[in-house]
Structure formats: structure tokens, C-alpha cells
Design a protein around this motif. Structure first.
Motif, PDB file in Angstrom:
ATOM      1  N   PRO A  65      18.810 -13.823  28.652  1.00  0.00           N
ATOM      2  CA  PRO A  65      18.170 -13.941  27.333  1.00  0.00           C
ATOM      3  C   PRO A  65      16.740 -13.409  27.294  1.00  0.00           C
ATOM      4  N   VAL A  66      15.958 -13.693  28.337  1.00  0.00           N
ATOM      5  CA  VAL A  66      14.561 -13.242  28.347  1.00  0.00           C
ATOM      6  C   VAL A  66      14.494 -11.722  28.339  1.00  0.00           C
ATOM      7  N   LEU A  67      15.239 -11.081  29.227  1.00  0.00           N
ATOM      8  CA  LEU A  67      15.219  -9.618  29.298  1.00  0.00           C
ATOM      9  C   LEU A  67      15.864  -9.006  28.060  1.00  0.00           C
ATOM     10  N   GLY A  68      16.913  -9.636  27.565  1.00  0.00           N
ATOM     11  CA  GLY A  68      17.596  -9.098  26.389  1.00  0.00           C
ATOM     12  C   GLY A  68      16.730  -9.144  25.143  1.00  0.00           C
ATOM     13  N   ILE A  69      16.069 -10.272  24.922  1.00  0.00           N
ATOM     14  CA  ILE A  69      15.239 -10.420  23.721  1.00  0.00           C
ATOM     15  C   ILE A  69      14.032  -9.494  23.774  1.00  0.00           C
ATOM     16  N   THR A  70      13.366  -9.429  24.937  1.00  0.00           N
ATOM     17  CA  THR A  70      12.191  -8.554  25.038  1.00  0.00           C
ATOM     18  C   THR A  70      12.579  -7.085  24.896  1.00  0.00           C
ATOM     19  N   THR A  71      13.746  -6.716  25.420  1.00  0.00           N
ATOM     20  CA  THR A  71      14.213  -5.333  25.257  1.00  0.00           C
ATOM     21  C   THR A  71      14.546  -5.044  23.802  1.00  0.00           C
TER      22      THR A  71
END
Length: 226
Positions: A65-71
Motif C-alpha cells: 500500500p505505501v509504495l502503491g499509493i506514493t507511486t
């Protein structure tokens, strides 16, 4: 009536020394605003990126979720991003800073997380064997070893932020972008070129400063490279 042969402003030339001498204060104010917006955004982005990267490293389920949202945030066009933030921040410098923070998170979180994941497990075990607790292990071992990757991300984020600040001209807080935007509207060649070149100079200077700072903070990487 033709312009005097020595009047590059009247001839509207791209390269004009008179523009630099007569607009010195305007240029300096724009540079200061550009640096303030960039610096504030990057400082806030680092303060947010480090805890997010730590959470993604600590809990595996949080990494996606962290990497997905920031991307996902990074893919939003800048004009659309500012439009979405407009109801919250209004036509203010905070709007530009908030947008830059969101764009910088992708680069910073990924690189900090990559640096933390690259710390050898045997190094962690050795530190624990010496009596290091979780906080001391993080501050004295993991973050220093993750610093090269983090600095690489910060350099990219800085160059990107210096460029994106100019978009803030649409709300009147774009630093040198204000001059570029006004110059394009009036086809003022010297202003567009000078402001654009100053953006490049700021980006290159900031990148070199961060490169030097990274080498000073991580002397072991210089020895390894040699």
C-alpha cells in the motif's frame, strides 16, 4: 522607428546583459522564493518518507500500500494535483509545497526502503549481540548504512522539485516560474531564457551539494569505490 543598436531589451534579444542589470532585484526575489518552496517541500517530504519507509520495512503487509499509493500520486498530472489541493490550501504557497511533497514521496520512500532492506542481516545480528536496542540499532546502524540509497533518492527528488516549482506560477507562487510564465505571455525572450537558466543552475548546484554531502556522510563508500 527602429531600436537603438546597443539596446538589446528594445530588440527583445534572448541574451541581454541589460536585463540582468535592470532586473537584479526581481531575479533575486524569484530565486529566493524558488529556494524556499523547494527547501520546505523537501524537508517535509523527508520527514514523511522516513517513517513510511520504516513502516513498510517493519510490516510486510504495509509495503504494498505505501509504495502503491506514493507511486499513484506521482502519476497525477501537476495541474490536476494542484486543482485537487486547491480547496484545502487555496491560492497560497502552501498549495505548491503540498504538491511537491506528494511528488517527492515516491522517490524518497522507495530509496529509503531500498537502503534499509540492503542492510545485511549479519550486521543487524552483530549489533544486537553488542547490546544495541531497536532504537539504537536503527539510528546507529541501519539508517547510516541506508544513507547512500536515501541520498540518491533525495538528489533525484531535489532536481525534480526545482523543476516542478515553476508550475506554481499558475497560482502566483512559482519562484522563477513566475518570470517564465510572464515572459511567455509577453514574449519577453531575455526573461524566459534567464529564468530558465537559473532553474538549471539551481538544480545542478543542489545536486552537486547533495552529492558532496553524501560523500562526506558516508566515507566508507568512497573507500569501497576505490
Amino acid at each position: 522607428m527602429t531600436a537603438p543598436p546597443d539596446d538589446c531589451l528594445a530588440r527583445n534579444e534572448w541574451i541581454c546583459g541589460d536585463y540582468l542589470s535592470t532586473r537584479r532585484e526581481i531575479l533575486s526575489d524569484a530565486v529566493v522564493q524558488h529556494l524556499q518552496l523547494t527547501g520546505a517541500a523537501l524537508a517535509l517530504a523527508v520527514l514523511l518518507a522516513v517513517p513510511l519507509a520504516l513502516a513498510a520495512r517493519r510490516w510486510r503487509w504495509a509495503a504494498g500500500p505505501v509504495l502503491g499509493i506514493t507511486t499513484l500520486l506521482y502519476t497525477v498530472p501537476s495541474l490536476a494535483m494542484f486543482s485537487l489541493l486547491l480547496p484545502v490550501y487555496g491560492l497560497s504557497a502552501a498549495l505548491v509545497v503540498a504538491g511537491l511533497v506528494l511528488y517527492s514521496l515516491t522517490l524518497l520512500v522507495r530509496n529509503v526502503l531500498a537502503g534499509l532492506r540492503a542492510v545485511p542481516e549479519e550486521t543487524r545480528q552483530a549489533a544486537r549481540g553488542l547490546g544495541y536496542g531497536p532504537i539504537r540499532l536503527l539510528l546507529a546502524v541501519e539508517l547510516p548504512l541506508a544513507l547512500p540509497a536515501a541520498m540518491a533518492g533525495l538528489r533525484i527528488a531535489t532536481v525534480s522539485a526545482v523543476s516542478l516549482v515553476t508550475i506554481g506560477a499558475i497560482v502566483g507562487h512559482g519562484g522563477l516560474g513566475n518570470l517564465i510564465y510572464a515572459g511567455m505571455n509577453t514574449y519577453f525572450k531575455a526573461q524566459v531564457l534567464t529564468a530558465s537558466l537559473l532553474c538549471v543552475v539551481i538544480a545542478v548546484a543542489a545536486d552537486l551539494l547533495l552529492l558532496g554531502a553524501g560523500r562526506l556522510l558516508t566515507p566508507w563508500t568512497r573507500g569501497r569505490a576505490a
